[in-house]
Design an enzyme around this catalytic site. Structure first.
Site, PDB file in Angstrom:
ATOM      1  N   THR A  99       0.824  -1.211   0.000  1.00 26.34           N
ATOM      2  CA  THR A  99       0.000   0.000   0.000  1.00 26.34           C
ATOM      3  C   THR A  99       0.858   1.262   0.000  1.00 26.34           C
ATOM      4  O   THR A  99       0.594   2.210  -0.743  1.00 26.34           O
ATOM      5  CB  THR A  99      -0.935   0.001   1.221  1.00 26.34           C
ATOM      6  OG1 THR A  99      -1.834  -1.105   1.108  1.00 26.34           O
ATOM      7  CG2 THR A  99      -1.737   1.289   1.295  1.00 26.34           C
ATOM      8  N   HIS A 136      -2.231  -1.933  -5.197  1.00 22.83           N
ATOM      9  CA  HIS A 136      -1.340  -2.976  -5.703  1.00 22.83           C
ATOM     10  C   HIS A 136      -2.172  -4.230  -5.896  1.00 22.83           C
ATOM     11  O   HIS A 136      -3.365  -4.258  -5.566  1.00 22.83           O
ATOM     12  CB  HIS A 136      -0.177  -3.247  -4.738  1.00 22.83           C
ATOM     13  CG  HIS A 136      -0.618  -3.649  -3.359  1.00 22.83           C
ATOM     14  ND1 HIS A 136      -0.932  -4.947  -3.012  1.00 22.83           N
ATOM     15  CD2 HIS A 136      -0.820  -2.916  -2.230  1.00 22.83           C
ATOM     16  CE1 HIS A 136      -1.302  -4.992  -1.744  1.00 22.83           C
ATOM     17  NE2 HIS A 136      -1.244  -3.774  -1.237  1.00 22.83           N
TER      18      HIS A 136
END
Length: 658
Positions: free
Chosen positions: A331, A516
């Site tokens: 993150t 992601h």
């Protein structure tokens, strides 16, 4: 006097070393079976995997051995078997065995999440024990695991005692000289491990899984602890600085761009998107950064489980980027890419570093346009240094704080998500619907004050333990990733439904993108498919519904939005407007904390911290990669972006100009 590696006084040390090597072998074998389909199974490679693994295990256990050896050396023979000796030995052995089992259990949970041995992520997690322990407790039957661990410790002690190792240790008549000589091999192994061995030497294969299997988890942990800072110029291939900047500036140059100091090593420039026909517009902007949303979860990318009906619908009614890649695997790496519009820098994400305040972020562009900037997070933004990063770069903080303070030098507003605003909460924070309800409340306030707002919303529900409110979707909470994805999608749908009822909706643009993918694992150095993410711009008044197939990066989305809004702004960004990219400009940046990849024309060049570069031909159909001779121009371009990005950060040139 004949040499003995394990004289009788060292009997218990021998038992511990054998136990360590055996358990480590079993863990390695378990991981091999776990990911058997991904591993290179040729005899030579597999034999090397276990041989190198044994060497790293031996190096690791030697560090465990040294404290015990020191004790065994300093205690005179006359005290062997004394009450003090027995208490110290039993306690030390029991504690060591417990640490052993605990670390191996931890490795299994870490492998389950990342398909890797311990790395810098595990080191970072030491700081955030509350979230991590709570997550483990919610994801696994912790009481059963702890009970099993204690049972294994007691069983090991019982067996070792039954085999007479304690008795030999306590009744030993071993002389100091004999003990000293027997200690030398272990001391030599430790010295070799410190000065000659590195964790990188386990990367012997083109197959990433074999490399990870060859490592020892504990050794990898301490290697990561020592090496989470990787200045690009010290560890990676470089080219003359002037050439690197010239390459980057050439790629960023277009008819709308004017560099402020064209002869300096800088990319600071002015971008003019408005003209007599295209006037700037200033809608509110809500950016939803979705936790771990891989592209392959969406039906539009071939998924047949129908777990993202909202996002699939939005993909057909928005500006949808279907060939976009995340820069990293965490993150904070996504946040770095999105806010700074920068390729990944080696080592820790800039979000986690000390010199991360007062930077030129997308928030600065919104500030120039008169926007209020807010960062929403359903957990405590202390985690991963998010509050310090966003607060130190001008954002107001709205999170589920537990009392941790921001850096005292940061002056920003912090609003708590109160208990009466929470319907469901797990280790990572409140459920997505709760955070969206808070966004709606704050948007209502900003609208009442006639203040345009930019909201950066970080979700948490699509994360292990995959729990969410029961009864809102047809997959029970906590049963797996598909349920978490479907709930994440459902919450977005409900948020947009509620937003449509608001007076500010018609003047609000929604940007949705993943931070992601759900998994970064793969057999290749950088597995390209595991960086493919969805991104879209929805409800903008001056764009047509379109699916954009241009190869692009996470860093390009906000420069594209600013162009869509016809904004003139200064920029220190590496990102470009995706809609006007020429074929020769298409590229994507992918990486992890060590390896940096440059993707273009189905080719990917990977740079590593040993000053190597590997050039692959990537086949998108089966995600295979074939090593090919390096294209020097391709390599030069790849190095330029990463060298310049890291250099600008380290030289303070990403800061806001006064």
């Amino acid at each position: 006097m004949s040499f003995k590696l394990f004289p009788s006084r060292f009997a218990l040390l021998k038992a511990f070393i054998v136990l360590f090597l055996l358990l480590s072998f079993l863990v390695r074998l378990s991981f091999l079976v776990w990911n058997f389909s991904e591993v290179d199974k040729s005899f030579f490679i597999l034999a090397n995997t276990f041989f190198i693994g044994f060497l790293f295990d031996l190096a690791t256990v030697s560090f465990f051995a040294i404290p015990f050896l020191m004790y065994l050396l300093v205690i005179p023979k006359k005290f062997h078997g004394s009450i003090f000796d027995k208490i110290a030995v039993y306690f030390g052995f029991s504690l060591s065995v417990f640490i052993l089992y605990f670390s191996f259990f931890g490795e299994i949970t870490f492998w389950d999440e990342f398909q890797r041995r311990y790395n810098f992520i595990a080191v970072d997690y030491l700081v955030y024990t509350y979230e991590v322990v709570k997550n483990i407790n919610e994801s696994y039957p912790l009481p059963i695991l702890i009970s099993a661990m204690l049972a294994l410790v007691l069983s090991s002690i019982f067996i070792v005692n039954k085999l007479g190792f304690f008795k030999k240790t306590f009744s030993s008549e071993t002389l100091f000289k004999t003990k000293l000589i027997a200690s030398m091999p272990w001391l030599i192994i430790v010295l070799l491990s410190v000065f000659l061995f590195t964790n990188k030497q386990a990367d012997f294969s083109e197959n990433r899984y074999n490399n990870e299997l060859a490592k020892s988890g504990i050794y990898s942990f301490f290697a990561a602890f020592r090496n989470n800072e990787l200045p690009y110029n010290e560890f990676y291939k470089i080219i003359p600085e002037k050439e690197a900047f010239q390459t980057v500036k050439t790629s960023l140059k277009d008819a709308k761009t004017t560099f402020e100091n064209p002869n300096e090593n800088s990319i600071f420039r002015t971008i003019i998107n408005s003209d007599s026909v295209q006037n700037p517009i200033k809608p509110n902007v809500i950016f939803i950064c979705i936790e771990s949303l891989s592209g392959n979860f969406l039906k539009v990318f071939g998924n047949e489980d129908n777990i993202t009906p909202t996002l699939d619908s939005l993909a057909n009614n928005s500006l949808f980027f279907d060939n976009l890649y995340a820069t990293g695997t965490r993150t904070v790496r996504g946040m770095e890419a999105i806010t700074l519009s920068i390729p990944p820098t080696p080592g820790r994400s800039i979000v986690k570093r000390k010199q991360n305040q007062g930077l030129f972020t997308i928030g600065e562009v919104f500030k120039q346009q008169g926007y209020k900037r807010n960062f929403f997070y359903g957990g405590d933004g202390y985690f991963d240094n998010m509050n310090t990063f966003f607060g130190g770069n001008g954002f107001n903080i709205i999170d589920r704080g537990r009392g941790f303070l921001l850096d005292k030098s940061i002056t920003t507003t912090r609003t708590n998500i109160e208990d009466n605003e929470v319907t469901f909460e797990n280790a990572w924070g409140v459920c997505d619907m709760d955070i969206y309800n808070k966004v709606l409340k704050e948007a209502d306030k900003a609208y009442a004050n006639e203040t345009p707002f930019f909201d950066f919303v970080m979700t948490t529900s699509n994360h292990k333990p995959y729990t969410y409110p029961e009864g809102v979707i047809d997959i029970p909470s906590g049963t797996g990733r598909n349920g978490a994805v479907k709930y994440t999608d459902y919450a977005i749908g409900e948020f947009i439904k509620k937003a449509k009822q608001k007076p500010w909706y018609k003047n609000t643009v929604f940007v949705i993108m993943s931070d992601h993918c759900a998994s970064s694992a793969g057999r290749w150095e950088l597995d390209v498919n595991n960086y493919h993410i969805p991104a879209l711009i929805f409800n903008s008044p001056n764009i047509q519904t379109e699916k954009v197939n241009t190869l692009a990066s996470q860093i390009d989305v906000f420069p594209t939005l600013f162009s869509v809004l016809n904004w003139d702004y200064t920029s220190n960004f590496f990102g470009k407007n995706i809609l006007t990219m020429q074929p020769e400009d298409e590229r994507a940046f992918i990486g992890n904390y060590r390896k940096l990849g440059y993707l273009k024309d189905n080719k990917v060049l990977v740079l590593d911290e040993q000053k190597n570069s590997h050039f692959y031909l990537w086949n998108p159909l089966d995600n295979s990669q074939k090593l090919i001779p390096t294209d020097k121009d391709f390599e030069h371009r790849s190095i330029s972006f990463y060298q310049v990005a890291d250099g600008l950060y380290r030289n303070g040139k990403l800061k806001i100009k006064e």
